[in-house]
Design a protein around this motif. Structure first.
Motif, PDB file in Angstrom:
ATOM      1  N   SER A   1       0.993  -1.083  -0.004  1.00 25.45           N
ATOM      2  CA  SER A   1      -0.021  -0.007   0.151  1.00 25.45           C
ATOM      3  C   SER A   1       0.843   1.051  -0.056  1.00 25.45           C
ATOM      4  CB  SER A   1      -0.964   0.006   1.076  1.00 25.45           C
ATOM      5  OG  SER A   1      -0.081   0.205   2.495  1.00 25.45           O
TER       6      SER A   1
ATOM      7  N   SER B   1      -7.098  -2.924   7.223  1.00 26.94           N
ATOM      8  CA  SER B   1      -6.630  -2.729   5.893  1.00 26.94           C
ATOM      9  C   SER B   1      -5.926  -4.366   5.305  1.00 26.94           C
ATOM     10  CB  SER B   1      -5.771  -1.852   5.616  1.00 26.94           C
ATOM     11  OG  SER B   1      -4.393  -2.134   6.253  1.00 26.94           O
TER      12      SER B   1
ATOM     13  N   GLN C   1     -13.044  -0.925   5.146  1.00 28.94           N
ATOM     14  CA  GLN C   1     -11.527  -1.063   4.685  1.00 28.94           C
ATOM     15  C   GLN C   1     -11.681  -2.409   3.786  1.00 28.94           C
ATOM     16  OE1 GLN C   1      -9.327  -0.162   8.378  1.00 28.94           O
ATOM     17  NE2 GLN C   1      -7.871   0.926   6.955  1.00 28.94           N
TER      18      GLN C   1
ATOM     19  N   ASP D   1      -9.575  -2.686   0.386  1.00 29.94           N
ATOM     20  CA  ASP D   1      -8.037  -2.374   0.624  1.00 29.94           C
ATOM     21  C   ASP D   1      -7.508  -3.917   1.028  1.00 29.94           C
ATOM     22  OD1 ASP D   1      -8.080   0.387   0.154  1.00 29.94           O
ATOM     23  OD2 ASP D   1      -8.532   1.053   2.283  1.00 29.94           O
TER      24      ASP D   1
ATOM     25  N   LYS E   1      -7.353  -5.959  -1.902  1.00 29.26           N
ATOM     26  CA  LYS E   1      -6.283  -5.774  -2.683  1.00 29.26           C
ATOM     27  C   LYS E   1      -4.986  -6.328  -2.101  1.00 29.26           C
ATOM     28  CE  LYS E   1      -8.009  -1.349  -4.480  1.00 29.26           C
ATOM     29  NZ  LYS E   1      -8.080   0.024  -4.328  1.00 29.26           N
TER      30      LYS E   1
END
Length: 202
Positions: free
Chosen positions: A13, A52, A75, A78, A81
């Protein structure tokens, strides 16, 4: 999979990139915590809370099946990902309130809660409920930022969002006392940015 391969397989991130630039890596710290915990193999790990997805993404690379809980889905994108679709089959997302966890007493063997406490309105209530549902035969990993960690998070949040990072409503000493009062076996150590407690034999 070795740690370097693990880290390369997790998309960084913007926060990860900044931390790396400053010489910090939370994946290294989390890896050390998980190894020290000695969670029972072939048993699911319950992750409280998702956030996250940094810890969940690491656990999937270490061949754990993970049930990860959070109070909302804010979140989750996120987290997905970070986890990536190649590892999502090892993750189950659930919604719950840590102040009242809908699991039976002594029902969960492997529990971890890392960098969550400082986000909680009533952390002692939440940790008491984690202790309630934790099996006497399992391991409980709890960790949160130390003073240096909070300073680094302040720098990160000021850089990215123009504000300070929350520091929570309970001291680490309160957390330590609660865990020591509830378990016969407690291991404590520090990483660069975190205080760590690993408890067993409730």
């Amino acid at each position: 999979m070795d740690l370097q391969s693990v880290k390369l397989s997790i998309p960084p991130s913007d926060s990860d990139k900044l931390l790396n630039e400053w010489g910090y890596n939370l994946f290294d710290e989390y890896f050390k915590m998980i190894n020290a915990a000695g969670f029972a193999e072939k048993e699911k790990i319950f992750d409280f809370a998702t956030g996250s997805g940094r810890m969940v993404s690491l656990l999937t690379r270490l061949n754990y099946k993970v049930i990860t809980a959070d109070i909302n889905k804010q979140q989750r994108d996120d987290a997905i990902k970070r986890i990536t679709h190649d590892y999502l089959h090892d993750v189950k997302f659930i919604l719950l309130n840590l102040e009242s966890i809908p699991f039976k007493k002594n029902s969960l063997l492997n529990i971890e809660s890392v960098n969550t406490i400082h986000h909680l309105d009533h952390p002692i209530t939440c940790i008491n409920d984690l202790i309630r549902i934790h099996s006497p035969n399992g391991k409980l990993l709890i960790a949160d930022f130390n003073e240096k960690g909070f300073d680094v998070m302040d720098k990160l949040h000021q850089t990215r969002y123009g504000e300070l990072h929350p520091r929570g409503n309970s001291s680490w000493t309160e957390i330590q006392e609660l865990i020591h009062a509830s378990y016969q076996s407690v291991r404590e150590f520090e990483t660069t940015l975190n205080n760590v407690l690993i408890a067993g034999q409730k």
